[in-house]
Design a protein around this motif. Sequence first.
Motif, PDB file in Angstrom:
ATOM      1  N   TYR A   1     -10.318 -17.377  18.036  1.00 25.64           N
ATOM      2  CA  TYR A   1      -9.562 -17.297  16.786  1.00 25.64           C
ATOM      3  C   TYR A   1     -10.186 -16.186  15.967  1.00 25.64           C
ATOM      4  O   TYR A   1     -11.408 -16.036  15.935  1.00 25.64           O
ATOM      5  CB  TYR A   1      -9.657 -18.625  16.027  1.00 25.64           C
ATOM      6  N   THR A   2      -9.342 -15.416  15.298  1.00 26.19           N
ATOM      7  CA  THR A   2      -9.880 -14.291  14.548  1.00 26.19           C
ATOM      8  C   THR A   2      -9.005 -13.977  13.342  1.00 26.19           C
ATOM      9  O   THR A   2      -7.796 -14.203  13.369  1.00 26.19           O
ATOM     10  CB  THR A   2     -10.054 -13.071  15.475  1.00 26.19           C
ATOM     11  N   SER A   3      -9.651 -13.488  12.304  1.00 30.11           N
ATOM     12  CA  SER A   3      -8.908 -13.180  11.083  1.00 30.11           C
ATOM     13  C   SER A   3      -7.978 -11.991  11.277  1.00 30.11           C
ATOM     14  O   SER A   3      -6.936 -11.907  10.630  1.00 30.11           O
ATOM     15  CB  SER A   3      -9.866 -12.922   9.925  1.00 30.11           C
ATOM     16  N   GLY A   4      -8.346 -11.062  12.146  1.00 27.74           N
ATOM     17  CA  GLY A   4      -7.526  -9.887  12.399  1.00 27.74           C
ATOM     18  C   GLY A   4      -7.363  -9.650  13.886  1.00 27.74           C
ATOM     19  O   GLY A   4      -8.296  -9.875  14.664  1.00 27.74           O
ATOM     20  N   GLU A   5      -6.202  -9.203  14.277  1.00 30.07           N
ATOM     21  CA  GLU A   5      -5.938  -8.908  15.682  1.00 30.07           C
ATOM     22  C   GLU A   5      -7.019  -7.975  16.233  1.00 30.07           C
ATOM     23  O   GLU A   5      -7.447  -7.039  15.562  1.00 30.07           O
ATOM     24  CB  GLU A   5      -4.563  -8.253  15.813  1.00 30.07           C
ATOM     25  N   HIS A   6      -7.449  -8.225  17.437  1.00 32.34           N
ATOM     26  CA  HIS A   6      -8.489  -7.421  18.074  1.00 32.34           C
ATOM     27  C   HIS A   6      -8.134  -5.934  18.084  1.00 32.34           C
ATOM     28  O   HIS A   6      -6.999  -5.565  18.356  1.00 32.34           O
ATOM     29  CB  HIS A   6      -8.666  -7.839  19.534  1.00 32.34           C
TER      30      HIS A   6
END
Length: 173
Positions: free
Chosen positions: A85-90
Amino acid sequence: MSLGAEDLRHLRRCVELAREALEAGDEPFGSVLVDGDGVVRHEDRNRTAGRAGQWGDQTRHPEFELARWSATAMTPAERAASTVYTSGEHCPMCSAAHAWVGLARIVYAGSTEQYVRWRAEAGLTDPSPVNPLPVQAIAPYVLVDGPAPELAEELRELHLRNLRNLGRRRPAG
């Protein structure tokens, strides 16, 4: 695949980590690695800021750090059943790292497209040293879900706050 309550819970933690990063002088990005049983195995935030007057290590993205950590702390089967899960797309670097270590799913709160729009909104016209590509342009076999509209405004505010200050932090060169 639509985002469920568990996805949003983990994404909210990513936004908290992004806020911590911004408060520490870094760009606002945060990520959480969850195994196939739903257990948070590792989390991190952006750590790209250097000491005063230095630009820092731009490879210290949380997504890259989670990929690196998982390669030594998890089996290939555990990685294949996990979600980042991440706040911004990789970014392309992090997308490649994710694919190379065999992590399964990526769920992001804010997209690359949104980030590019927020940069323009902040008046930044200097090009990024890396093309802003979506994850699947780099890692076509990775399952990707996002963005999370519920978190868009909060992320936008964090990024605009950071982007407006970016020119003052970036050393002349």
